[in-house]
Design a protein around this motif. Structure first.
Motif, mmCIF file in Angstrom:
data_model
loop_
_atom_site.group_PDB
_atom_site.id
_atom_site.type_symbol
_atom_site.label_atom_id
_atom_site.label_comp_id
_atom_site.label_asym_id
_atom_site.label_seq_id
_atom_site.Cartn_x
_atom_site.Cartn_y
_atom_site.Cartn_z
ATOM 1 N N SER A 114 -2.910 0.296 -3.994
ATOM 2 C CA SER A 114 -3.900 -0.259 -3.056
ATOM 3 C C SER A 114 -3.227 -1.059 -1.941
ATOM 4 O O SER A 114 -2.492 -2.016 -2.214
ATOM 5 C CB SER A 114 -4.858 -1.192 -3.791
ATOM 6 N N PRO A 115 -3.498 -0.723 -0.676
ATOM 7 C CA PRO A 115 -2.972 -1.532 0.436
ATOM 8 C C PRO A 115 -3.459 -2.973 0.308
ATOM 9 O O PRO A 115 -4.627 -3.212 0.019
ATOM 10 C CB PRO A 115 -3.585 -0.865 1.681
ATOM 11 N N GLY A 116 -2.565 -3.920 0.479
ATOM 12 C CA GLY A 116 -2.960 -5.332 0.398
ATOM 13 C C GLY A 116 -2.817 -5.933 -0.987
ATOM 14 O O GLY A 116 -3.022 -7.143 -1.158
ATOM 15 N N ALA A 117 -2.454 -5.144 -1.974
ATOM 16 C CA ALA A 117 -2.365 -5.666 -3.354
ATOM 17 C C ALA A 117 -1.309 -6.775 -3.456
ATOM 18 O O ALA A 117 -1.525 -7.785 -4.137
ATOM 19 C CB ALA A 117 -2.053 -4.533 -4.327
ATOM 20 N N ALA A 118 -0.189 -6.623 -2.777
ATOM 21 C CA ALA A 118 0.871 -7.635 -2.871
ATOM 22 C C ALA A 118 0.431 -8.933 -2.196
ATOM 23 O O ALA A 118 0.697 -10.030 -2.709
ATOM 24 C CB ALA A 118 2.158 -7.104 -2.220
ATOM 25 N N VAL A 119 -0.248 -8.816 -1.068
ATOM 26 C CA VAL A 119 -0.770 -10.008 -0.381
ATOM 27 C C VAL A 119 -1.733 -10.734 -1.304
ATOM 28 O O VAL A 119 -1.667 -11.962 -1.473
ATOM 29 C CB VAL A 119 -1.487 -9.604 0.935
ATOM 30 N N GLN A 120 -2.622 -9.960 -1.929
ATOM 31 C CA GLN A 120 -3.611 -10.554 -2.843
ATOM 32 C C GLN A 120 -2.918 -11.276 -3.997
ATOM 33 O O GLN A 120 -3.251 -12.411 -4.325
ATOM 34 C CB GLN A 120 -4.502 -9.430 -3.374
ATOM 35 N N LEU A 121 -1.925 -10.631 -4.585
ATOM 36 C CA LEU A 121 -1.209 -11.237 -5.709
ATOM 37 C C LEU A 121 -0.544 -12.551 -5.289
ATOM 38 O O LEU A 121 -0.580 -13.545 -6.031
ATOM 39 C CB LEU A 121 -0.158 -10.252 -6.237
ATOM 40 N N SER A 122 0.020 -12.560 -4.089
ATOM 41 C CA SER A 122 0.757 -13.749 -3.631
ATOM 42 C C SER A 122 -0.160 -14.970 -3.482
ATOM 43 O O SER A 122 0.309 -16.099 -3.475
ATOM 44 C CB SER A 122 1.451 -13.464 -2.298
ATOM 45 N N GLN A 123 -1.459 -14.725 -3.366
ATOM 46 C CA GLN A 123 -2.399 -15.843 -3.203
ATOM 47 C C GLN A 123 -2.724 -16.523 -4.534
ATOM 48 O O GLN A 123 -3.317 -17.590 -4.550
ATOM 49 C CB GLN A 123 -3.682 -15.340 -2.533
ATOM 50 N N PHE A 124 -2.336 -15.894 -5.647
ATOM 51 C CA PHE A 124 -2.734 -16.428 -6.956
ATOM 52 C C PHE A 124 -1.571 -16.813 -7.855
ATOM 53 O O PHE A 124 -1.786 -17.318 -8.944
ATOM 54 C CB PHE A 124 -3.635 -15.417 -7.677
#
Ligand code: CP
Length: 315
Positions: A114-124
């Motif tokens: 999924s595009p953006g999955a790494a960005v999302q993970l980095s927020q948590f």
């Protein structure tokens, strides 16, 4: 040796990464090449640092390369390869965050469909997140290793003319190359069938040319993308033979150009489709240099992102 610091906490993509940070990452990559020449190819730099590799999508080169880089730096490494088909995006990331917290990881290397999955993970998570490819979004370490291989070959990136040929629309490699190369002062032109070149691409500052022979006349180097059959609907390329004839990099096509154009390919290669075997294995191709540089550029990224957690020595 002591390296200059970069300003990143995560490596999520090359979009927005400064020229200075990219150059530092490339320079450290070149210095780590010396470590790979030693009889014992290992330094204690990341001793006691915990890194987890999470691959929700298939990978050969990137996964092995990250594992090697982590082991060369003496990190503690755990690798999970999870079949993407068994996870929905939401469930996968929720479980990932819970596990990372529980295992007290210092860094997470993640490939995800999924595009953006790494960005999302980095927020948590507190851990440093390194994007090992997220859908068609970005593949930043591939972009860095491609730039390192070009810098090694030409001695510079500024002013270099780089063509990217093929399925640009589905390619995270293309996007990371474009962001990185433009930041470093190179010129980029993309080439491929009209329906595989996204309309927004010119807004990023690249040229478009649908004639591969014109591209080869212009370019110093070309990065040949594979046709990503797994990301396409059925029938986007009606004929492999037609694609090869129009866009394939063959010796006959290269022979029409007087200069020696450098050929890159991120792999895996569809031999006889986007590139012929005799080109992929020939003198103009730097595909195996890319593989070697992939290990040291990942050592460089790990070193810089995790450097604040351990003493700043590489040997
Ligand atoms: N270049 C690249 O990302 O290859 P893998 O999919 O094998 O990791």
């Amino acid at each position: 040796m002591r390296e200059p610091a970069i300003s990143l906490h995560h490596l999520l993509g090359l979009e927005g990464v400064s020229r200075q940070d990219i150059q530092i990452l490339l320079d450290t990559g070149f210095r780590f090449r010396e470590v790979l020449e030693r009889p014992i190819k290992k330094v204690p730099t990341l001793t006691g640092v915990n890194v987890v590799n999470l691959f929700f999508e298939n990978s050969t080169r990137t996964r092995i390369s990250f594992e090697l880089a982590e082991k060369r730096l003496s990190a503690e490494v755990i690798t999970f390869s999870v079949a993407s088909s068994s996870l929905s995006k939401g469930e996968g990331l929720k479980d990932t965050v819970r596990n990372i917290h529980a295992m007290k990881m210092d860094a997470v290397v993640m490939r995800h469909p999924s595009p953006g999955a790494a960005v999302q993970l980095s927020q948590f998570v507190d851990a440093a997140v390194i994007n090992a490819g997220d859908g068609a979004h970005e593949h930043p370490t591939q972009g860095l290793l491609d730039m390192m291989s070009l810098q090694e070959k030409f001695g510079h990136l500024e002013g270099l003319k780089v063509g990217i040929i093929g399925d640009v629309a589905h390619s995270r490699v293309a996007r990371s190359n474009i962001f990185g190369l433009l930041t470093m002062g190179a010129e980029v032109t993309v080439c491929g069938p009209g329906h595989l070149i996204p309309p927004y691409i010119e807004d990023l500052g690249v040229g478009i040319n649908h004639d591969v022979d014109e591209l080869l006349t212009w370019a110093d180097a070309v990065n040949v993308l594979r046709i990503q059959r797994e990301r396409q609907g059925v029938g986007l390329i009606p004929s492999i033979r037609e694609y090869r004839s129009q866009f394939g990099i063959t010796n006959e096509r290269l022979a029409r150009h007087k200069k020696s154009i450098i050929i890159l390919h991120p792999g895996p290669i569809n031999r006889g489709v986007e590139i012929d075997s005799d080109v992929a294995d020939g003198d103009q191709a730097i595909i195996l240099d890319q593989v070697l540089n992939g290990v040291v550029i990942r050592m460089s990224v790990l070193y810089h992102l995790l450097g604040a957690r351990v003493p700043q020595e590489t040997n």
